[in-house]
Enzyme design. Sequence first.
Site, PDB file in Angstrom:
ATOM      1  N   HIS A 261      -9.001   8.739 -10.657  1.00  0.00           N
ATOM      2  CA  HIS A 261      -9.777   7.705  -9.965  1.00  0.00           C
ATOM      3  C   HIS A 261     -10.555   6.916 -11.012  1.00  0.00           C
ATOM      4  CE1 HIS A 261     -12.418   5.763  -7.063  1.00  0.00           C
ATOM      5  NE2 HIS A 261     -11.542   6.144  -6.150  1.00  0.00           N
ATOM      6  N   ASP A 315      -6.413  10.426  -1.475  1.00  0.00           N
ATOM      7  CA  ASP A 315      -5.021  10.365  -0.997  1.00  0.00           C
ATOM      8  C   ASP A 315      -4.291  11.694  -1.079  1.00  0.00           C
ATOM      9  OD1 ASP A 315      -5.149   7.162  -2.265  1.00  0.00           O
ATOM     10  OD2 ASP A 315      -4.598   7.598  -0.196  1.00  0.00           O
TER      11      ASP A 315
HETATM   12  C1  SDX Z   1      -7.441   4.956  -4.042  1.00  0.00           C
HETATM   13  O1  SDX Z   1     -10.934   2.319  -6.405  1.00  0.00           O
HETATM   14  C2  SDX Z   1     -11.032   3.014  -5.291  1.00  0.00           C
HETATM   15  O2  SDX Z   1     -12.091   3.332  -4.832  1.00  0.00           O
HETATM   16  C3  SDX Z   1      -9.677   3.383  -4.633  1.00  0.00           C
HETATM   17  C4  SDX Z   1      -9.799   4.333  -3.442  1.00  0.00           C
HETATM   18  C5  SDX Z   1     -10.497   3.665  -2.271  1.00  0.00           C
HETATM   19  O3  SDX Z   1     -11.059   4.382  -1.432  1.00  0.00           O
HETATM   20  O4  SDX Z   1     -10.349   2.418  -2.133  1.00  0.00           O
HETATM   21  O5  SDX Z   1     -10.514   5.505  -3.818  1.00  0.00           O
HETATM   22  C6  SDX Z   1      -8.419   4.739  -2.942  1.00  0.00           C
HETATM   23  O6  SDX Z   1      -6.753   4.028  -4.433  1.00  0.00           O
HETATM   24  C7  SDX Z   1      -7.382   6.316  -4.683  1.00  0.00           C
HETATM   25  C8  SDX Z   1      -6.383   6.353  -5.895  1.00  0.00           C
HETATM   26  C9  SDX Z   1      -4.978   6.568  -5.321  1.00  0.00           C
HETATM   27  N1  SDX Z   1      -3.984   6.432  -6.395  1.00  0.00           N
HETATM   28  C10 SDX Z   1      -3.346   7.507  -6.903  1.00  0.00           C
HETATM   29  O7  SDX Z   1      -3.534   8.674  -6.555  1.00  0.00           O
HETATM   30  C11 SDX Z   1      -2.290   7.144  -7.950  1.00  0.00           C
HETATM   31  C12 SDX Z   1      -2.448   8.039  -9.160  1.00  0.00           C
HETATM   32  N2  SDX Z   1      -3.689   7.722  -9.842  1.00  0.00           N
HETATM   33  C13 SDX Z   1      -3.650   6.877 -11.015  1.00  0.00           C
HETATM   34  O8  SDX Z   1      -2.703   5.842 -10.909  1.00  0.00           O
HETATM   35  C14 SDX Z   1      -5.029   6.466 -11.522  1.00  0.00           C
HETATM   36  O9  SDX Z   1      -5.791   7.596 -11.566  1.00  0.00           O
HETATM   37  C15 SDX Z   1      -5.806   5.378 -10.803  1.00  0.00           C
HETATM   38  C16 SDX Z   1      -5.006   4.141 -10.591  1.00  0.00           C
HETATM   39  C17 SDX Z   1      -6.293   5.863  -9.487  1.00  0.00           C
HETATM   40  C18 SDX Z   1      -7.015   5.055 -11.701  1.00  0.00           C
HETATM   41  O10 SDX Z   1      -6.485   4.469 -12.826  1.00  0.00           O
HETATM   42  P1  SDX Z   1      -7.412   4.034 -14.049  1.00  0.00           P
HETATM   43  O11 SDX Z   1      -8.858   4.205 -13.769  1.00  0.00           O
HETATM   44  O12 SDX Z   1      -6.951   2.688 -14.507  1.00  0.00           O
HETATM   45  O13 SDX Z   1      -7.082   5.152 -15.083  1.00  0.00           O
HETATM   46  P2  SDX Z   1      -6.010   4.995 -16.215  1.00  0.00           P
HETATM   47  O14 SDX Z   1      -4.692   4.663 -15.602  1.00  0.00           O
HETATM   48  O15 SDX Z   1      -6.583   4.080 -17.251  1.00  0.00           O
HETATM   49  O16 SDX Z   1      -5.906   6.486 -16.785  1.00  0.00           O
HETATM   50  C19 SDX Z   1      -6.888   6.975 -17.704  1.00  0.00           C
HETATM   51  C20 SDX Z   1      -6.223   8.193 -18.325  1.00  0.00           C
HETATM   52  C21 SDX Z   1      -4.826   7.880 -18.872  1.00  0.00           C
HETATM   53  O17 SDX Z   1      -4.569   8.838 -19.873  1.00  0.00           O
HETATM   54  P3  SDX Z   1      -4.621   8.341 -21.443  1.00  0.00           P
HETATM   55  O18 SDX Z   1      -3.601   7.214 -21.571  1.00  0.00           O
HETATM   56  O19 SDX Z   1      -6.068   7.829 -21.632  1.00  0.00           O
HETATM   57  O20 SDX Z   1      -4.304   9.571 -22.231  1.00  0.00           O
HETATM   58  O21 SDX Z   1      -6.028   9.211 -17.321  1.00  0.00           O
HETATM   59  C22 SDX Z   1      -4.636   9.392 -17.108  1.00  0.00           C
HETATM   60  C23 SDX Z   1      -3.912   8.193 -17.698  1.00  0.00           C
HETATM   61  O22 SDX Z   1      -2.603   8.555 -18.108  1.00  0.00           O
HETATM   62  N3  SDX Z   1      -4.408   9.466 -15.656  1.00  0.00           N
HETATM   63  C24 SDX Z   1      -3.507  10.242 -15.081  1.00  0.00           C
HETATM   64  C25 SDX Z   1      -3.641  10.014 -13.703  1.00  0.00           C
HETATM   65  N4  SDX Z   1      -4.598   9.102 -13.492  1.00  0.00           N
HETATM   66  C26 SDX Z   1      -5.073   8.764 -14.702  1.00  0.00           C
HETATM   67  N5  SDX Z   1      -2.592  11.109 -15.615  1.00  0.00           N
HETATM   68  C27 SDX Z   1      -1.812  11.752 -14.722  1.00  0.00           C
HETATM   69  N6  SDX Z   1      -1.887  11.584 -13.368  1.00  0.00           N
HETATM   70  C28 SDX Z   1      -2.771  10.732 -12.852  1.00  0.00           C
HETATM   71  N7  SDX Z   1      -2.859  10.567 -11.511  1.00  0.00           N
END
Ligand code: SDX
Length: 379
Positions: A261, A315
């Site tokens: 998140h 989710d």
């Molecule tokens: C919702 O914003 C909100 O409030 C949204 C929400 C709402 O109520 O409206 O809460 C609802 O959208 C919840 C999120 C649902 N999405 C998912 O579950 C999809 C999986 N999650 C990721 O795509 C991600 O965590 C996000 C999109 C939710 C957040 O992305 P960010 O903040 O841009 O984080 P990032 O992609 O920059 O990741 C930072 C690091 C990375 O690693 P490094 O490159 O720094 O080594 O964390 C890792 C990412 O690879 N990472 C994950 C991960 N999420 C982040 N690694 C593995 N699995 C994951 N799910």
Amino acid sequence: MTVCEYKPGLEGIPAAQSSISYVDGKQGILEYRGIRIEELATKSTFLETAYLLIWGELPTKEELKAFETEIRYHRRIKYRIQDMMKCFPETGHPMDALQASAAALGLFYSKRALPAPSYIREAVVRLLAKIPTMVAAFKLMRKGNNPVKPNDNLDYSANFLYMLTEQEPDPLESHVFDVCLTLHAEHTINASTFSAMVTASTLTDPYAVIASAVGTLAGPLHGGANEEVISMLEEIGSVENVRPYLEDCLLRKAKIMGFGHRVYKVKDPRATILQNLAEQLFDKFGSDKYYEIALELEQAVEEKLGYKGIYANVDFYSGLVYRKLGIPTDLFTPIFAIARVAGWLAHWNEQLGENRIFRPTQIYTGDHNVAYVPIQERT
Ligand code: SDX
């Protein structure tokens, strides 16, 4: 004009001031108008919470009754919208049908100007009332069934479940569904709410605002994740396969759906409440093998990614609740939209006071004074 440092995805950049909701990502706190989500989940209803979010205060008994009655009265959708839906491809995703239908409401009620309070209330009532009916209508039409029939004897959540099956739901089922709507109603400036705000800042009509937000919510990184989580749990298939599956994801640097998140760096408080709701349903209606897989996956992800602040988000468990309620997987994200209409409308209403169009700047990375090359000279 001072130009701030560029942050991809606007991470950590305040884009507005708002008093609607508050998230503390370190402590896992979520408040709607200052009230903790745990309080609202156990003591309020979705419509009461929607009223709180949009107008800033909990309604009196009379105000809530009037609001509920108006919404009950406006549940039906125009035949011309149902006729439009009949032209949609059966293979289309319900989120695309919802986005088109929400925009189509604007054909009947549009107003592109700073609206009067009476227009704001009408738009809030119509959208909260009709969005669930439009979600159910497209689902039913795809099966060639008769047009959707709201049941005016049932409250908001029970009516939605009724429209899908034409059977009155068990009181626990409609209560659990209503709490799910409350949990998904608002979450500060997430992607779809920001999309709503940008659209609203041009003073277009609220139906176009909601259509913009629905399109944004549909993405798998946002509201679409709940549908992907179920596919992931089905692919894992057994508790024994959880860790090998996770190892493979990590090797591929694949995002695990339902985790991570932008703001929460601990477990999303909504995930904890949803887990409890799932367990209530399992106690009454029998367990779900995917729950055991989900528990094992949550444990494994915490071990491997907890240090990066990656924990279960809203989710991760919502799909298991909806499955137990007999809701088809492709309606999971439309249900998120039904709930989030409250938050999107709250920000639309709040922003009308601001009345300033969103127009950020950029850091230009291209060339300057490039000569035009006539086509006959290009190779
Ligand atoms: C919702 O914003 C909100 O409030 C949204 C929400 C709402 O109520 O409206 O809460 C609802 O959208 C919840 C999120 C649902 N999405 C998912 O579950 C999809 C999986 N999650 C990721 O795509 C991600 O965590 C996000 C999109 C939710 C957040 O992305 P960010 O903040 O841009 O984080 P990032 O992609 O920059 O990741 C930072 C690091 C990375 O690693 P490094 O490159 O720094 O080594 O964390 C890792 C990412 O690879 N990472 C994950 C991960 N999420 C982040 N690694 C593995 N699995 C994951 N799910």
